[in-house]
Design a protein around this motif. Structure first.
Motif, PDB file in Angstrom:
ATOM      1  N   LEU A   1      37.180  38.772  30.821  1.00 47.49           N
ATOM      2  CA  LEU A   1      36.489  38.330  32.029  1.00 47.49           C
ATOM      3  C   LEU A   1      35.112  38.970  32.152  1.00 47.49           C
ATOM      4  O   LEU A   1      34.932  40.155  31.883  1.00 47.49           O
ATOM      5  CB  LEU A   1      37.307  38.683  33.281  1.00 47.49           C
TER       6      LEU A   1
ATOM      7  N   TYR B   1      31.521  38.369  35.038  1.00 48.02           N
ATOM      8  CA  TYR B   1      31.319  37.932  36.418  1.00 48.02           C
ATOM      9  C   TYR B   1      29.850  37.648  36.696  1.00 48.02           C
ATOM     10  O   TYR B   1      28.953  38.222  36.074  1.00 48.02           O
ATOM     11  CB  TYR B   1      31.812  39.004  37.406  1.00 48.02           C
TER      12      TYR B   1
ATOM     13  N   MET C   1      32.888  40.825  45.283  1.00 41.88           N
ATOM     14  CA  MET C   1      32.868  39.400  44.979  1.00 41.88           C
ATOM     15  C   MET C   1      33.202  38.632  46.235  1.00 41.88           C
ATOM     16  O   MET C   1      34.116  39.000  46.982  1.00 41.88           O
ATOM     17  CB  MET C   1      33.871  39.072  43.875  1.00 41.88           C
TER      18      MET C   1
ATOM     19  N   GLU D   1      31.153  33.945  40.728  1.00 40.55           N
ATOM     20  CA  GLU D   1      31.840  33.235  39.645  1.00 40.55           C
ATOM     21  C   GLU D   1      32.509  34.215  38.689  1.00 40.55           C
ATOM     22  O   GLU D   1      32.023  35.333  38.485  1.00 40.55           O
ATOM     23  CB  GLU D   1      30.840  32.366  38.862  1.00 40.55           C
ATOM     24  N   VAL D   2      33.628  33.761  38.102  1.00 45.55           N
ATOM     25  CA  VAL D   2      34.326  34.503  37.056  1.00 45.55           C
ATOM     26  C   VAL D   2      34.071  33.791  35.732  1.00 45.55           C
ATOM     27  O   VAL D   2      34.248  32.572  35.638  1.00 45.55           O
ATOM     28  CB  VAL D   2      35.836  34.588  37.337  1.00 45.55           C
TER      29      VAL D   2
ATOM     30  N   PHE E   1      39.710  41.917  39.576  1.00 46.45           N
ATOM     31  CA  PHE E   1      38.501  41.841  40.395  1.00 46.45           C
ATOM     32  C   PHE E   1      38.899  41.687  41.847  1.00 46.45           C
ATOM     33  O   PHE E   1      39.957  41.134  42.176  1.00 46.45           O
ATOM     34  CB  PHE E   1      37.586  40.687  39.948  1.00 46.45           C
TER      35      PHE E   1
END
Length: 236
Positions: free
Chosen positions: A43, A45, A77, A83-84, A192
């Protein structure tokens, strides 16, 4: 008449039993040592326009040990804004090979910490009833390979609640009865944190704070003015 009714009932039961219902056991989350960690999910971000890479996330461990993995705890976030960035690939140390025709489904999941005491976020081994991973990100993606997939971008939906989350990749296979069943999966090893969408403009917040200070002052001035006016009127 009764015999006719019984005949109709028997016919309906036989017809129903012939329908290609999915075998519930084939929809269970795979638990084998290879199947449960078959996919590696990475991941990154985009937070308020700033890109945070997977390497930066791994350098930011969670302060709460119950997460059990690094998390994005130093950034906020926000739903409907950030956004991821998701890539996935085969776990090189696992030795799993996807079957022919397999596809990948990505889902957003609540962490165990965030789901504690919340039955509506409970994990279920029967995927159709699972509540831990209710957020569909993408489906029918190419099967994982030894190299990372093309990047999938997930903009956090506006109705996403405050929570800590991770991403899960399911390897899905189309069965003969027409159902898509998970045959393997893998979880992201980083979490997250998500904040609720902030729909109140900063100008409104500033004005409210200002009125909290100015309001009592104006009220005091009015009360003093009223008392002086009454006292002056009484002298006359």
């Amino acid at each position: 008449m009764a015999a006719f009714a019984l005949l109709c009932l028997a016919t309906c039961l036989l017809r129903a039993s012939a329908q290609p219902y999915a075998n519930p056991t084939t929809q269970m989350l795979p638990t084998g040592p290879k199947n449960a960690k078959a996919v590696q999910v990475n991941l990154g971000y985009v937070i308020d326009g700033k890109t945070i890479t997977a390497a930066q996330v791994k350098a930011a461990p969670c302060t709460n040990a119950t997460f059990g993995a690094p998390c994005l705890s130093t950034y906020n976030m926000q739903a409907d804004r950030d956004e991821v960035l998701i890539t996935y690939q085969l776990n090189a140390t696992n030795g799993y090979t996807p079957p022919a025709g397999a596809k990948v489904k990505l889902s957003g999941c609540y962490s165990k910490f965030s789901g504690s005491g919340r039955p509506w976020r409970t994990a279920k081994t029967l995927v159709a009833k699972d509540k831990q991973c209710p957020w569909l990100i993408a489906k029918k993606l190419p099967a994982p390979t030894a190299s990372p997939s093309a990047q999938v971008t997930w903009k956090l939906p506006e109705d996403l609640p405050m929570s800590s989350m991770f991403v899960r990749a399911y390897v899905m296979l189309l069965a003969a009865n027409g159902t898509n069943n998970p045959v393997a999966y893998g979880n992201a090893t980083t979490y997250f944190m998500v904040e609720r969408i902030n729909s109140r403009p900063q100008s409104l917040i500033s004005a409210t704070i200002g009125l909290c200070f100015v309001g009592p002052f104006l009220l005091t001035v009015l009360l003093l003015g009223e008392k002086l006016w009454i006292a002056k009127k009484q002298r006359h």
